[in-house]
Design a protein around this motif. Sequence first.
Motif, PDB file in Angstrom:
ATOM      1  N   CYS A 212       0.752  -1.281  -0.045  1.00  0.00           N
ATOM      2  CA  CYS A 212      -0.006   0.191   0.080  1.00  0.00           C
ATOM      3  C   CYS A 212       0.903   1.143  -0.029  1.00  0.00           C
ATOM      4  CB  CYS A 212      -1.012   0.075   0.996  1.00  0.00           C
ATOM      5  SG  CYS A 212      -2.172  -1.372   1.166  1.00  0.00           S
ATOM      6  N   GLY A 213       1.827   1.366   0.710  1.00  0.00           N
ATOM      7  CA  GLY A 213       2.837   2.434   0.875  1.00  0.00           C
ATOM      8  C   GLY A 213       3.616   2.549  -0.469  1.00  0.00           C
ATOM      9  N   MET A 214       3.860   1.581  -1.193  1.00  0.00           N
ATOM     10  CA  MET A 214       4.388   1.917  -2.373  1.00  0.00           C
ATOM     11  C   MET A 214       3.504   2.521  -3.396  1.00  0.00           C
ATOM     12  SD  MET A 214       6.176  -1.687  -3.168  1.00  0.00           S
ATOM     13  CE  MET A 214       6.385  -1.613  -4.819  1.00  0.00           C
ATOM     14  N   TYR A 215       2.183   2.379  -3.351  1.00  0.00           N
ATOM     15  CA  TYR A 215       1.179   2.904  -4.139  1.00  0.00           C
ATOM     16  C   TYR A 215       0.482   4.122  -3.641  1.00  0.00           C
ATOM     17  CZ  TYR A 215       1.456  -0.727  -7.787  1.00  0.00           C
ATOM     18  OH  TYR A 215       2.161  -1.563  -8.668  1.00  0.00           O
ATOM     19  N   GLY A 216       1.058   4.596  -2.799  1.00  0.00           N
ATOM     20  CA  GLY A 216       0.923   6.209  -2.225  1.00  0.00           C
ATOM     21  C   GLY A 216      -0.005   6.153  -1.083  1.00  0.00           C
ATOM     22  N   PHE A 217      -0.559   5.233  -0.565  1.00  0.00           N
ATOM     23  CA  PHE A 217      -1.524   4.711   0.386  1.00  0.00           C
ATOM     24  C   PHE A 217      -0.820   4.779   1.878  1.00  0.00           C
ATOM     25  CE2 PHE A 217      -3.385   2.902  -3.228  1.00  0.00           C
ATOM     26  CZ  PHE A 217      -4.202   3.913  -3.664  1.00  0.00           C
ATOM     27  N   PRO A 218      -1.414   5.605   2.942  1.00  0.00           N
ATOM     28  CA  PRO A 218      -0.789   5.400   4.149  1.00  0.00           C
ATOM     29  C   PRO A 218      -1.072   4.100   5.072  1.00  0.00           C
ATOM     30  CG  PRO A 218      -2.590   6.901   4.424  1.00  0.00           C
ATOM     31  CD  PRO A 218      -2.525   6.538   2.894  1.00  0.00           C
ATOM     32  N   ARG A 308       7.220  21.894   2.665  1.00  0.00           N
ATOM     33  CA  ARG A 308       7.304  23.195   1.865  1.00  0.00           C
ATOM     34  C   ARG A 308       8.467  23.069   0.876  1.00  0.00           C
ATOM     35  NH1 ARG A 308       3.029  23.875   3.525  1.00  0.00           N
ATOM     36  NH2 ARG A 308       2.226  25.624   4.691  1.00  0.00           N
ATOM     37  N   GLY A 309       8.304  23.772  -0.220  1.00  0.00           N
ATOM     38  CA  GLY A 309       9.367  23.994  -1.338  1.00  0.00           C
ATOM     39  C   GLY A 309       9.137  23.092  -2.337  1.00  0.00           C
ATOM     40  N   GLY A 310       8.352  22.334  -2.405  1.00  0.00           N
ATOM     41  CA  GLY A 310       8.383  21.193  -3.306  1.00  0.00           C
ATOM     42  C   GLY A 310       7.621  21.341  -4.379  1.00  0.00           C
ATOM     43  N   ALA A 311       7.955  20.970  -5.615  1.00  0.00           N
ATOM     44  CA  ALA A 311       7.334  21.113  -6.969  1.00  0.00           C
ATOM     45  C   ALA A 311       6.033  20.502  -6.991  1.00  0.00           C
ATOM     46  CB  ALA A 311       8.206  21.272  -8.111  1.00  0.00           C
ATOM     47  N   MET A 312       6.263  18.921  -7.027  1.00  0.00           N
ATOM     48  CA  MET A 312       5.248  18.118  -7.143  1.00  0.00           C
ATOM     49  C   MET A 312       4.563  17.780  -5.820  1.00  0.00           C
ATOM     50  SD  MET A 312       6.486  17.682 -10.075  1.00  0.00           S
ATOM     51  CE  MET A 312       7.997  17.758 -10.986  1.00  0.00           C
ATOM     52  N   ILE A 313       3.424  17.151  -6.032  1.00  0.00           N
ATOM     53  CA  ILE A 313       2.492  16.676  -4.846  1.00  0.00           C
ATOM     54  C   ILE A 313       3.376  15.463  -4.083  1.00  0.00           C
ATOM     55  CG2 ILE A 313       0.393  15.199  -4.498  1.00  0.00           C
ATOM     56  CD1 ILE A 313      -0.549  16.386  -7.075  1.00  0.00           C
ATOM     57  N   GLY A 314       3.321  15.565  -2.763  1.00  0.00           N
ATOM     58  CA  GLY A 314       3.859  14.830  -1.952  1.00  0.00           C
ATOM     59  C   GLY A 314       5.598  14.926  -1.910  1.00  0.00           C
ATOM     60  N   GLU A 315       5.990  16.327  -1.924  1.00  0.00           N
ATOM     61  CA  GLU A 315       7.527  16.267  -1.869  1.00  0.00           C
ATOM     62  C   GLU A 315       7.734  17.691  -1.216  1.00  0.00           C
ATOM     63  OE1 GLU A 315       9.542  16.182  -5.685  1.00  0.00           O
ATOM     64  OE2 GLU A 315       9.346  18.199  -5.828  1.00  0.00           O
ATOM     65  N   ALA A 399      16.417  18.771   5.771  1.00  0.00           N
ATOM     66  CA  ALA A 399      16.020  17.486   5.404  1.00  0.00           C
ATOM     67  C   ALA A 399      14.648  17.712   4.461  1.00  0.00           C
ATOM     68  CB  ALA A 399      15.849  16.485   6.561  1.00  0.00           C
ATOM     69  N   ALA A 400      14.243  17.012   3.499  1.00  0.00           N
ATOM     70  CA  ALA A 400      13.347  16.839   2.679  1.00  0.00           C
ATOM     71  C   ALA A 400      12.882  15.354   2.330  1.00  0.00           C
ATOM     72  CB  ALA A 400      13.467  17.752   1.260  1.00  0.00           C
ATOM     73  N   VAL A 401      11.672  15.407   1.809  1.00  0.00           N
ATOM     74  CA  VAL A 401      10.966  13.886   1.250  1.00  0.00           C
ATOM     75  C   VAL A 401      10.465  14.238  -0.042  1.00  0.00           C
ATOM     76  CG1 VAL A 401      10.603  13.053   3.698  1.00  0.00           C
ATOM     77  CG2 VAL A 401       8.983  14.471   2.264  1.00  0.00           C
ATOM     78  N   ARG A 402      10.717  12.992  -0.636  1.00  0.00           N
ATOM     79  CA  ARG A 402       9.672  12.672  -1.887  1.00  0.00           C
ATOM     80  C   ARG A 402       8.789  11.625  -1.521  1.00  0.00           C
ATOM     81  NH1 ARG A 402      14.223  14.091  -5.655  1.00  0.00           N
ATOM     82  NH2 ARG A 402      13.510  16.311  -6.510  1.00  0.00           N
ATOM     83  N   CYS A 403       7.612  11.521  -1.641  1.00  0.00           N
ATOM     84  CA  CYS A 403       6.435  10.640  -1.145  1.00  0.00           C
ATOM     85  C   CYS A 403       5.978   9.840  -2.437  1.00  0.00           C
ATOM     86  CB  CYS A 403       5.447  10.981  -0.216  1.00  0.00           C
ATOM     87  SG  CYS A 403       6.120  12.131   1.140  1.00  0.00           S
ATOM     88  N   ASN A 404       5.685   8.457  -2.314  1.00  0.00           N
ATOM     89  CA  ASN A 404       4.753   7.803  -3.337  1.00  0.00           C
ATOM     90  C   ASN A 404       3.347   8.404  -3.217  1.00  0.00           C
ATOM     91  OD1 ASN A 404       6.684   5.856  -4.466  1.00  0.00           O
ATOM     92  ND2 ASN A 404       6.733   4.756  -2.573  1.00  0.00           N
ATOM     93  N   VAL A 405       2.727   9.026  -4.202  1.00  0.00           N
ATOM     94  CA  VAL A 405       1.379   9.367  -4.262  1.00  0.00           C
ATOM     95  C   VAL A 405       0.540   8.406  -5.074  1.00  0.00           C
ATOM     96  CG1 VAL A 405       2.143  11.614  -3.768  1.00  0.00           C
ATOM     97  CG2 VAL A 405       1.995  10.710  -6.241  1.00  0.00           C
ATOM     98  N   PRO A 406      -0.809   8.270  -5.010  1.00  0.00           N
ATOM     99  CA  PRO A 406      -1.627   7.536  -5.672  1.00  0.00           C
ATOM    100  C   PRO A 406      -1.786   7.959  -7.085  1.00  0.00           C
ATOM    101  CG  PRO A 406      -2.711   8.306  -3.650  1.00  0.00           C
ATOM    102  CD  PRO A 406      -1.489   8.869  -3.618  1.00  0.00           C
TER     103      PRO A 406
END
Length: 749
Positions: A212-218, A308-315, A399-406
């Motif tokens: 589920c996490g890989m596919y953007g679900f918590p 904050r500061g990310g260009a895409m959804i979930g980052e 520190a920053a993150v890029r997340c998996n989103v659906p």
Amino acid sequence: MPLYLPPDNSSFPRAIPIMVNQLLLTLLCMSAVSSAQSDKPVIQLRLGGEKRKHYEGRVEVFYNGEWGTVCDDDFSISAAQVVCRELGFMDAVSWAPSAKFGRGEGRIWLDNVHCTGAEKSLAQCESNGFGVSDCKHSEDVGVVCAQKRIPGFKFIRNQGMTVQVEEVRIRATYSHRKRIPITEGFVEVKDGGKWRQICNEEWTEMNSRVVCGMYGFPDEKTFNVRPYKLLAKRRKKNYWGFSVNCTGNEADLSDCKLGKEIQLKGNNTCRRGMPAVVSCIPGRAFAPSVSMGFRKAYRMEQPLVRLRGGAMIGEGRVEVLKNGEWGTVCDDNWDIRAATVVCRELGFGSAKEALTGGRMGQGVGAVHMNEVLCSGFEKSLTECYFNRDSVGCSHEEDAAVRCNVPAMGFHSRLRLSGGRNPYEGRVEVLAERNGSLVWGSVCSDSWGTMEAVVVCRQLGLGFASHAFQETWYWEGDSSADAVLMSGVRCSGTELTLDQCLHHGRHVSCPKGGGRFAAGVSCTQTAPDLVLSAQVVEQTTYLEDRPMYALQCAHEERCLSRTADKADPSSYRRLLRFSSQIQNNGLSDFRPRASPQSWVWHECHRHYHSMEVFTHYDLLSLNGTKVAEGHKASFCLEDTHCDEGIQKRYECANFGSQGITVGCWDTYRHDIDCQWIDITDVKPGDYILQVVINPNYEVAESDFTNNIMKCRTRYDGHRIWTYNCHIGGTLSSDVEDTFPGLLTNQLSHR
């Protein structure tokens, strides 16, 4: 059976020895080649260590029944390419020396590795030989592979291996395939070019959590198993030959251990089970609602963590709330587990990447957390252990993150047409008209930067660069000239353009489409202006100045309206302060207007590159404006820069204007219009508010930090400013939060 002899059988006995000799020679050659090839020992590889992406890590070699590492001496990108291809990735992006992914354990199997890049295995590269090394584990080498897998790759599996497959998918049943996002279905892996099911006899909730996490679900949830059992009985099955063993805190299935081997017995495979199924819970931003369709932009109630500061959804850059003040996280020990906790907390899936070194721009204020250590199961980053002593950490280490989103299919409902490159063009939307889906343009009335921000984000093209209200120079699709969307107004937080306010089916566009259709240009980086609250607080004071000394300022509308009728010998009371504005983004801040269109002001004898660069307001405690001022950007330049950064912009001699990344522009308190005219303000308690780039004339990576507010007390003779904060929220308005600071902080070191 009788032999057939040729007519001239006298030559046949002589031919037999020749043929036998040739056959023996061929067999000997094949044996020699086979022997030469078998000289290279069979090895297996895996990526281990403190990874920030699932396709990177320390190179580990399985040889002679034991896992070991590779020394970085003489290692090269060619060797990294061999490693990545042997692991089933298309290519290598880079390699890292000096145990970047942590120190390994056991033997150092290979040293002084020399590869041409054409080898099929790392074992075929030249080296000192297995186990011959003078290295320490501080020299363990790591690689970063390209994310794409080799189609049809045949993986060799052995003990201690992680799950290695080409792809993983959630295959929805027919009744669920039209749902967006797909949250439930059979788990299938692609191995050897074929999709295969996983037997659920050894399947656990932890495995489901990782998928589920890989596919953007918590998170995952229980489901009705009966329809899947019925469907599995009717469907032909093609099981994968292994089970999966996840602990649940992995960011990707490839980080899970390979379970026991499954005996493939045709229809008798997995007799006591069925194909594994997962059912995932989408985050609030992606959960469908019967009454509203997809939710508006995701807003948590009293969030403790934000991006904050990310260009895409979930980052984005990770920021945490402590005592009403937002601060950043130092990247010391920042890893994929901590990043995954952040992503799941915010309603996304697991982390794709844990970013370090201020990659999403630098924050402001305090560094609240350092040396974060998470198990991966925390509900919030604030529950992880950490060191609150951030001595030695600067915002260069945010520190920053890029997340998996659906997979929401957002990009399929919007496109850019006619541009010179994929990052620009006329905006065209897909809408239903007369029972069919058609493409059309967007009316440019009220079209601006915020609308462009949403378009670029929806298409995954980064930040907005410009919003265009005329697009005659871009020849779009002629079949999409009709205006299908009008009255668009966005806040900038929406995930898609159709989540913004608009006219719906009742399109109204007096100018029409065509040359007046809306357009955008997008960019991968953007500036980010931040005002120093400390400088404002330290430089505020009152000055009484005669009207005859304020004629130029009056001409530029820097005084209140009552000054229009004021006697030249009268005085105006001015609330003065300095402004120090820094560019913390990843690209320079430049005025949108070209120098040819800048406005010359004869009185002050300077150009205005932006007619309104900042708004200065004095507000009552309930938010009513009682006095105002504005500052035109008559001179945007690099007043000072961080160490090692060269100034690029200087206004002298009508030079180019802008603010370089890592530099700041200071407007001193003693220059014209650097004030608020409070002549008519009564004594009392107020809020001083400063807004940079208030009309969003220039696109930035983050507009939420463009507002600064201070408490202000005026007794009719003196003025005090205190409690100045960036972000528009005063700390006294917010309860002290962040219990993690008390319960989980690490001991001071």
